[in-house]
Design a protein around this motif. Structure first.
Motif, short mmCIF file in Angstrom:
data_model
loop_
_atom_site.label_atom_id
_atom_site.label_comp_id
_atom_site.label_asym_id
_atom_site.label_seq_id
_atom_site.Cartn_x
_atom_site.Cartn_y
_atom_site.Cartn_z
N GLY A 93 0.81 -1.20 0.00
CA GLY A 93 0.00 0.00 0.00
C GLY A 93 0.85 1.25 0.00
N GLY A 94 0.21 2.37 -0.29
CA GLY A 94 0.94 3.62 -0.45
C GLY A 94 1.74 4.06 0.77
N VAL A 95 1.22 3.81 1.97
CA VAL A 95 1.93 4.23 3.18
C VAL A 95 3.23 3.47 3.36
CG1 VAL A 95 1.76 4.43 5.71
CG2 VAL A 95 -0.21 4.99 4.28
N SER A 96 3.30 2.26 2.81
CA SER A 96 4.52 1.45 2.96
C SER A 96 5.72 2.08 2.25
CB SER A 96 4.30 0.03 2.43
OG SER A 96 4.19 0.00 1.02
N HIS A 97 5.48 3.07 1.37
CA HIS A 97 6.59 3.77 0.73
C HIS A 97 7.37 4.60 1.75
CE1 HIS A 97 5.43 2.45 -3.22
NE2 HIS A 97 4.23 2.99 -3.10
N ALA A 98 6.79 4.81 2.92
CA ALA A 98 7.49 5.51 4.00
C ALA A 98 8.09 4.49 4.97
CB ALA A 98 6.54 6.45 4.73
N TRP A 99 8.58 3.39 4.44
CA TRP A 99 9.12 2.31 5.28
C TRP A 99 10.24 2.78 6.19
CZ3 TRP A 99 6.57 -1.94 6.05
CH2 TRP A 99 7.20 -3.03 6.64
N ASP A 100 11.04 3.70 5.69
CA ASP A 100 12.15 4.24 6.48
C ASP A 100 11.66 4.96 7.72
OD1 ASP A 100 11.09 6.05 4.50
OD2 ASP A 100 12.70 7.46 5.03
N LEU A 101 10.41 5.45 7.69
CA LEU A 101 9.84 6.17 8.83
C LEU A 101 9.04 5.25 9.75
CD1 LEU A 101 8.58 9.28 6.85
CD2 LEU A 101 10.70 9.09 8.19
N LEU A 102 8.52 4.15 9.19
CA LEU A 102 7.72 3.20 9.97
C LEU A 102 8.59 2.17 10.69
CD1 LEU A 102 5.00 2.42 7.26
CD2 LEU A 102 4.61 3.71 9.37
N SER A 103 9.62 1.69 10.03
CA SER A 103 10.35 0.52 10.55
C SER A 103 11.10 0.75 11.86
CB SER A 103 11.30 -0.03 9.49
OG SER A 103 12.25 0.94 9.11
N PRO A 104 11.67 1.93 12.13
CA PRO A 104 12.34 2.08 13.43
C PRO A 104 11.40 1.85 14.61
CG PRO A 104 13.03 3.82 11.94
CD PRO A 104 11.89 3.12 11.27
N ALA A 105 10.18 2.39 14.54
CA ALA A 105 9.21 2.18 15.63
C ALA A 105 8.74 0.73 15.68
CB ALA A 105 8.02 3.12 15.46
N MET A 106 8.59 0.10 14.51
CA MET A 106 8.21 -1.31 14.51
C MET A 106 9.28 -2.17 15.17
SD MET A 106 6.21 -2.04 10.93
CE MET A 106 7.48 -1.49 9.81
N ASP A 107 10.53 -1.93 14.80
CA ASP A 107 11.63 -2.71 15.37
C ASP A 107 11.72 -2.53 16.88
OD1 ASP A 107 12.23 -3.55 12.82
OD2 ASP A 107 13.87 -2.12 12.53
N GLU A 108 11.58 -1.29 17.33
CA GLU A 108 11.66 -1.01 18.77
C GLU A 108 10.51 -1.67 19.52
OE1 GLU A 108 13.01 0.25 22.33
OE2 GLU A 108 14.05 0.41 20.40
N THR A 109 9.32 -1.62 18.94
CA THR A 109 8.14 -2.22 19.59
C THR A 109 8.30 -3.73 19.72
OG1 THR A 109 6.73 -0.47 18.72
CG2 THR A 109 5.64 -2.50 19.42
N LEU A 110 8.81 -4.37 18.67
CA LEU A 110 8.93 -5.83 18.70
C LEU A 110 9.99 -6.32 19.68
CD1 LEU A 110 8.50 -6.74 14.92
CD2 LEU A 110 6.85 -7.00 16.78
N ARG A 111 10.86 -5.44 20.13
CA ARG A 111 11.84 -5.85 21.14
C ARG A 111 11.17 -6.20 22.46
NH1 ARG A 111 14.86 -1.41 18.82
NH2 ARG A 111 16.57 -2.24 17.55
#
Length: 327
Positions: free
Chosen positions: A256-274
């Motif tokens: 989806g279109g928002v996934s083009h901002a992966w560089d902005l989403l992934s840091p918070a995802m990685d931190e949350t999954l810890r």
């Protein structure tokens, strides 16, 4: 773009029907794209115009590639009655779409069996169906105007008894905000493109911006923009972790279109999954989709291939039954 098709095996058409564009791919049995094309979607002209445009584009590509069509599949926005192929719910973008017999009309226009899927199911199928190394269990998330989900278990797409399996966007507990469905706290209130715009406006007063424009501001150092994407990434990771814990699925594919901002989403995802990893201890892989704009059409083509195999197998079984009765 076209390549020569093997006319002995036939080809499969995948049709992606959206609110602004209709895209078609022709693939061989291995999923290699032989031809692709697109046309403006006449969404305001009704279901008949949409079906006719899709069929004409498919026929044009077949003429260019020299292929013989075996079956076609459709991935389209909306809710379907999978037994009849009729659209049962859709956004206001589509005029006279609800109640339209899409499967029957395309069968009439193309003269082959037609498989129907909603666009998010087709997206996930397109990401995994022609990949020999794909995991047998996978979850798909589409971050667009809304948030949609799809589920594959044991290599099979699971729609659920009422067609709602995988609808992760409307799971609660992520905010105290009212969702587009009028309920409260759903994932979609933070992670959709629409909600990213609304959340940024609430923080800054700058309304009417798209998720892409807000992403550009975030990359330029806008703290409020970065916070909105961080909140979206955190909520998405929590939702995926809950899904993984319930279903023991370790593979999530996000498009989806928002996934083009992966560089902005992934840091918070990685931190949350810890601190919110699935209880099994198996690493949860949340990755960006790889098929791009072809994913929905490829998934539709995979559904067409499966339908044709089932149709041929049933015909063979019927023939054997008749022959056995005649002995």
């Amino acid at each position: 773009m076209t390549h020569t098709a093997d006319t002995h095996t036939g080809v499969f058409a995948g049709i992606d029907i959206g609110g602004t564009k209709i895209a078609v791919v022709l693939v061989d049995a291995a999923g290699e794209i032989l031809a692709r094309g697109s046309a403006v979607a006449p969404a305001k002209e009704g279901g008949e115009a949409m079906a006719t445009t899709a069929a004409r584009l498919t026929a044009d590509l077949l003429g260019e590639s020299g292929g013989t069509l075996g079956a076609a599949g459709v991935g389209a926005a909306g809710v379907f009655d999978y037994d009849t192929g009729v659209v049962t719910a859709a956004s206001s973008t589509f005029v006279d779409w609800v109640g339209f017999p899409l499967r029957t009309r395309l069968e009439e226009l193309l003269g082959v069996p037609i498989a129907i899927e909603n666009d998010v199911n087709a997206f996930l199928l397109g990401e995994v169906a022609f990949d020999a190394h794909a995991e047998p269990d996978a979850f798909g998330v589409m971050l667009g105007t809304g948030v949609g989900g799809a589920l594959i278990l044991d290599g099979t797409l699971r729609r659920g008894a009422r067609g709602g399996a995988g609808e992760i966007g409307h799971t609660p507990g992520y905010s105290d905000l009212v969702c587009t469905c009028k309920q409260t706290g759903h994932l979609e209130t933070l992670a959709s493109g629409t909600s990213i715009g609304l959340r940024y406006a609430e923080r800054t007063g700058a309304s009417g911006l798209t998720a892409k424009e807000i992403a550009d501001r975030a990359r330029a150092g806008d703290a409020d923009a970065r916070a909105v994407f961080a909140n979206a990434g955190r909520a998405l990771a929590l939702a995926c972790a809950s899904m993984s814990t319930l279903l023991d699925v370790a593979e999530v594919i996000v498009g989806g279109g928002v996934s083009h901002a992966w560089d902005l989403l992934s840091p918070a995802m990685d931190e949350t999954l810890r601190t919110a990893a699935p209880i099994t201890g198996t690493p949860l892989r949340i990755q960006r989709a790889k098929r791009g704009g072809d994913a929905v059409a490829l998934g539709a083509a995979a559904s067409a291939q499966k339908l044709l195999r089932a149709t041929l197998a049933q015909a063979q079984s019927n023939t054997q039954t008749r022959e056995g009765a005649a002995r």
